[in-house]
Motif scaffolding. Structure first.
Motif, short mmCIF file in Angstrom:
data_model
loop_
_atom_site.label_atom_id
_atom_site.label_comp_id
_atom_site.label_asym_id
_atom_site.label_seq_id
_atom_site.Cartn_x
_atom_site.Cartn_y
_atom_site.Cartn_z
N UNK A 1 89.75 31.79 2.19
CA UNK A 1 89.11 31.61 3.45
C UNK A 1 88.30 30.44 3.51
N UNK A 2 88.36 29.70 4.78
CA UNK A 2 87.32 28.69 4.88
C UNK A 2 86.12 29.30 5.52
N UNK A 3 84.95 28.90 4.96
CA UNK A 3 83.68 29.35 5.25
C UNK A 3 83.27 29.25 6.78
N UNK A 4 82.84 30.12 7.23
CA UNK A 4 82.11 30.14 8.51
C UNK A 4 81.19 29.08 8.80
N UNK A 5 81.06 28.40 9.80
CA UNK A 5 79.91 27.41 10.05
C UNK A 5 78.95 28.51 10.99
N UNK A 6 77.66 28.37 10.49
CA UNK A 6 76.75 29.19 11.18
C UNK A 6 76.02 27.94 12.07
N UNK A 7 75.98 28.22 13.11
CA UNK A 7 75.49 26.92 14.19
C UNK A 7 74.62 27.75 15.38
N UNK A 8 73.37 27.58 15.58
CA UNK A 8 72.60 28.42 16.74
C UNK A 8 71.84 27.07 17.12
N UNK A 9 71.85 27.00 18.64
CA UNK A 9 71.46 26.09 19.35
C UNK A 9 70.07 26.78 19.85
N UNK A 10 68.65 26.30 19.41
CA UNK A 10 67.55 26.83 19.82
C UNK A 10 67.00 25.85 20.66
N UNK A 11 66.52 26.24 22.03
CA UNK A 11 66.27 25.41 23.10
C UNK A 11 64.52 25.53 23.24
N UNK A 12 63.80 26.55 22.70
CA UNK A 12 62.55 26.73 22.87
C UNK A 12 62.30 27.58 21.44
N UNK A 13 60.91 27.51 21.01
CA UNK A 13 60.49 28.23 19.98
C UNK A 13 60.66 29.83 20.07
N UNK A 14 61.07 30.52 18.87
CA UNK A 14 61.07 31.94 19.21
C UNK A 14 59.97 32.57 19.73
N UNK A 15 60.05 33.27 20.52
CA UNK A 15 58.89 34.07 21.09
C UNK A 15 58.35 33.18 22.35
N UNK A 16 58.86 32.11 22.69
CA UNK A 16 58.31 31.28 23.81
C UNK A 16 58.61 31.88 24.98
N UNK A 17 57.51 31.93 25.99
CA UNK A 17 57.49 32.75 27.08
C UNK A 17 57.27 34.16 27.34
N UNK B 1 62.14 38.54 13.21
CA UNK B 1 62.81 37.47 12.06
C UNK B 1 64.28 37.84 12.11
N UNK B 2 65.00 36.57 11.87
CA UNK B 2 66.49 36.76 11.94
C UNK B 2 66.66 36.82 10.47
N UNK B 3 67.51 37.71 10.07
CA UNK B 3 68.14 37.94 8.57
C UNK B 3 69.28 37.12 8.34
N UNK B 4 69.66 36.17 7.43
CA UNK B 4 70.95 35.64 7.12
C UNK B 4 71.32 35.92 5.80
N UNK B 5 72.58 36.35 5.20
CA UNK B 5 72.78 36.55 3.88
C UNK B 5 72.93 35.02 3.27
N UNK B 6 72.52 34.72 2.13
CA UNK B 6 72.52 33.36 1.53
C UNK B 6 74.12 32.98 1.42
#
Length: 65
Positions: free
Chosen positions: A2-18, A27-32
């Protein structure tokens, strides 16, 4: 294989902004294994710079600029 998934997330402002300052973002948890896939190194872009996150032979993580 299997081809590994590409993990991409566009963040337009800091977490918690607003939100008011009393509300902390979760916190976001992502397996290594999800991040690395079959590789032992990945490049992280942050604030116009590149950082390398490497996994050692002992399974430890090292982040370098």
């Amino acid at each position: 294989m299997n081809k590994p998934r590409e993990v991409t997330q566009e963040v337009t402002q800091p977490l918690g902004a607003g939100k008011d300052d009393t509300t902390l973002p979760h916190s976001q948890r992502v397996n290594s294994a999800t991040l690395f896939g079959p590789s032992r190194e990945l490049i992280i872009e942050h604030d116009g710079r590149e950082y390398r996150l490497r996994m050692t032979q002992n399974g430890k993580l090292i982040l370098t600029a």
